[in-house]
Design an enzyme around this catalytic site. Sequence first.
Site, PDB file in Angstrom:
ATOM      1  N   PRO A 131       0.788  -1.231   0.000  1.00 36.42           N
ATOM      2  CA  PRO A 131       0.000   0.000   0.000  1.00 36.42           C
ATOM      3  C   PRO A 131       0.820   1.280   0.000  1.00 36.42           C
ATOM      4  O   PRO A 131       0.260   2.382   0.127  1.00 36.42           O
ATOM      5  CB  PRO A 131      -0.795  -0.125   1.307  1.00 36.42           C
ATOM      6  CG  PRO A 131       0.152  -0.841   2.224  1.00 36.42           C
ATOM      7  CD  PRO A 131       0.912  -1.812   1.348  1.00 36.42           C
ATOM      8  N   GLU A 132       2.128   1.191  -0.155  1.00 38.70           N
ATOM      9  CA  GLU A 132       2.992   2.363   0.039  1.00 38.70           C
ATOM     10  C   GLU A 132       2.606   3.567  -0.816  1.00 38.70           C
ATOM     11  O   GLU A 132       2.574   4.703  -0.328  1.00 38.70           O
ATOM     12  CB  GLU A 132       4.461   1.986  -0.241  1.00 38.70           C
ATOM     13  CG  GLU A 132       5.124   1.186   0.866  1.00 38.70           C
ATOM     14  CD  GLU A 132       5.011  -0.314   0.630  1.00 38.70           C
ATOM     15  OE1 GLU A 132       5.850  -1.052   1.146  1.00 38.70           O
ATOM     16  OE2 GLU A 132       4.058  -0.731  -0.053  1.00 38.70           O
ATOM     17  N   VAL A 133       2.376   3.344  -2.118  1.00 42.22           N
ATOM     18  CA  VAL A 133       2.095   4.472  -3.010  1.00 42.22           C
ATOM     19  C   VAL A 133       0.858   5.234  -2.551  1.00 42.22           C
ATOM     20  O   VAL A 133       0.801   6.461  -2.659  1.00 42.22           O
ATOM     21  CB  VAL A 133       1.938   3.981  -4.468  1.00 42.22           C
ATOM     22  CG1 VAL A 133       1.389   5.090  -5.359  1.00 42.22           C
ATOM     23  CG2 VAL A 133       3.301   3.537  -5.010  1.00 42.22           C
TER      24      VAL A 133
END
Length: 263
Positions: A131-133
């Site tokens: 989920p970083e982006v």
Amino acid sequence: MKTFTTLILDVRDDIAVITLNDVQRRNALSRRMVGDMFDAIESSQAQGARALVIAANGPTFCAGANIDDLRDGWMEQADPRTDPALLFRRLAEEKRIVVAAVQGPAVGGGFELTLACDLVIAEEGAWFALPEVTRGVIPNTGLALLQHIVGTRQALELVLTGKRLPAPEALQRGLVNEVAEKGASLGRAFELAKSIVANAPPGALAAAKGHLHAHAGYDWGRVVRSVSDVPRAEWQEGLDAFTEKRATDFDRLWQASQRGQQA
């Protein structure tokens, strides 16, 4: 058995089991845990372990980077002994076989940790996500390792959407080698590691693994540097939103970017 602050090392039958054990923080990859991992790997080598199994206690395999460390400027103050990307490189370049036993969610850096392992056993109920982006950061190691496993388009889909992959879908996409019954991932990973070292010599295993990664051509220098390519305002908003338990507000950042392009 050796106990570290955030994990446990147990060497038995020539196999080292490193168990993430910071259950209260969902086994998040804190600076301390990364340092403990380096120490445990070195200790396992000194004890003559022929392969590594990475497992976890509690309902979560690894929830990704520790939010407190990120807010403290972790991405801007790299320390080789606490840099997750360098830990992942250490595992990828480890001459011994590394098997992950995933019993729950493997999120962000937790997913990247499994990508750095050679083989992955996930049990029913486990799932994977990057989920970083959506939080204004990038999965720098995932960008290097993921596409060699699933291909460019699937890698982009997982990175850009942050979607969850349940264990059966992760198996279908080649991200795990086997889906085990609930509670059986560690046992299956241990059996797999033991069977590999029982049937092949160390030099052949090291050469096979080393050349496979060499052919992939990872640029680890770029991996380490790339995390700083995202503007601070973007990851700061993502971290603030996460801490404050609210939706991110990236629209103002889009507007500012568009104004800059028009100037």
